[in-house]
Design an enzyme around this catalytic site. Structure first.
Site, mmCIF file in Angstrom:
data_model
loop_
_atom_site.group_PDB
_atom_site.id
_atom_site.type_symbol
_atom_site.label_atom_id
_atom_site.label_comp_id
_atom_site.label_asym_id
_atom_site.label_seq_id
_atom_site.Cartn_x
_atom_site.Cartn_y
_atom_site.Cartn_z
ATOM 1 N N LYS A 165 0.933 -1.248 -0.178
ATOM 2 C CA LYS A 165 -0.019 -0.102 -0.141
ATOM 3 C C LYS A 165 0.961 1.112 -0.022
ATOM 4 O O LYS A 165 1.588 1.518 1.027
ATOM 5 C CB LYS A 165 -0.994 -0.097 1.218
ATOM 6 N N LYS A 265 -13.261 -6.597 -8.092
ATOM 7 C CA LYS A 265 -13.824 -6.419 -6.773
ATOM 8 C C LYS A 265 -15.311 -6.899 -6.770
ATOM 9 O O LYS A 265 -16.232 -6.190 -7.568
ATOM 10 C CB LYS A 265 -13.677 -5.188 -5.818
HETATM 11 MG MG MG Z 1 -6.304 -2.069 -5.574
#
Ligand code: MG
Length: 367
Positions: A165, A265
């Protein structure tokens, strides 16, 4: 078969690490998840889950999920849940947009269809490739040394794919990427995911500063157009996530050569019915996929598992392990973490049985 009742549950799943920081100071400490149970006149019940990464990640949020389901559900009483496209049509007629609202209902219908047919959802989605799924670990944004430490800890328990991240200060991010890359072993895969956190000038600096490294870059900037400008300035393999929210965007991105892979997703596109459509399109176009959801527990893990298991291995860039960031188990029969991998049930439907004592009293029931 007819839907007779839709029950909505809210469960708070605390994160083991206490905090998950994905980009630009945004973090969560728990998954606020929504679980839906659908009862039918045939005595078959189906289960689905929808969970967002807090309210600041996608244009979706947990309270909106539950409010939206209460809006849509009355239009589904009497519908046949095994007719998944027809149920979806009813939802779209009742509520324009808001795909995240439709996710848990849609997934529960697939669970019912599988139970009625005596087939696992992965078989319904096209068939099973391989015996289990290699997972990746997303590494919360932290100091370069702490991120390298978390990579090492997960390498030691079998992980070989990591998503860092980044999306913070560009100089810090360059240090994070270079620090983790310094320890990488042969065959390991690293994606630097900015989660929309950079402006194009920052992204341009980062990709140039790590141009010697064998890494992937994911969703550097907020908009598709900004990401496209970065894509044209780097030869790193390129993944688009947040802006790939529809079939139309996949087609556009493919035509522009905007990505090598997408992050799919299930909750962002509105459940398995829509996710399957996008997965199949990507396979036809040669676009690899990271298959996941934005969070959740056992039922979401099972759902992602079935979609990933039914995707040819060659097209699986990464499969998430985010469900194992929480230890509160909401269902039996769900995938478990084993040496950086998880296996998907071959039982009918999603192959899970919810733990009603964990779900508690329903948030709302529509009958
Ligand atoms: Mg991502």
């Amino acid at each position: 078969m007819k839907i007779t009742k839709i029950s909505v549950y809210r469960v708070e799943l605390p994160l083991v690490a206490g905090n998950y920081n994905w980009s630009f100071g945004r973090f969560i400490t728990s998954y606020d998840t929504t679980i839906v149970g659908i009862d039918t006149d045939a005595g078959i019940a189906g289960w689905g889950e929808a969970c967002q990464l807090g309210p600041a990640y996608l244009p979706a949020y947990a309270a909106g999920t539950r409010t939206g389901i209460a809006e849509v559900a009355p239009h589904l009483i009497g519908a046949d849940p095994t007719e998944t496209e027809h149920v979806y049509w009813r939802m779209d007629m009742a509520l324009k947009g808001h795909p995240y609202v439709k996710t848990a209902i849609d997934n529960a219908c697939w669970d019912i269809l599988g139970k009625a047919a005596g087939l696992s959802v992965s078989v319904l989605l096209g068939g099973r490739y391989g015996d289990d799924l290699a997972l990746y670990r997303s590494i919360s944004q932290d100091t370069p040394d702490n991120m390298a430490k978390e990579v090492a800890e997960h390498r030691a328990i079998g992980f070989a794919a990591f998503q860092l991240k980044v999306g913070g200060d560009a100089d810090d991010d360059i240090a994070r990427i270079r620090r983790v890359a310094a320890d990488l072993k042969p065959g390991e895969r690293v994606v630097a995911d900015a989660n929309t956190g950079w402006l194009p000038h920052q992204a341009a600096r980062v990709v140039r500063a790590v141009s010697d490294l064998d890494i992937y870059i994911e969703q550097p900037c907020l908009t598709y157009e900004e990401c496209l400008t970065v894509r044209r300035r780097t030869d790193h393999p390129f993944v688009l996530d947040e802006c790939m929210d529809s079939v139309e965007m996949i087609v556009r991105g493919h035509a522009d050569g905007a990505m090598d892979a997408i992050n799919l997703k299930i909750g962002r596109v509105g459940g398995l019915t829509r996710a399957r459509q996008i997965r199949d399109l990507c396979v036809s176009l040669g676009i690899a996929l990271t298959i996941e959801d934005s969070g959740g527990g056992d039922i979401a893990a099972a759902t992602v598992g079935h979609l990933a298991q039914s995707t040819p291995e060659k097209f699986r860039l990464m499969v998430t392990s985010n469900y194992f960031k929480t230890e509160l188990r909401t269902a039996d029969g769900a995938p478990t973490l084993d040496n950086g991998r998880m296996a998907t049930s071959t039982e009918p439907g999603l192959g899970i049985q919810p733990r009603m004592e964990v779900l508690g009293d329903p948030f709302v029931v529509i009958a």
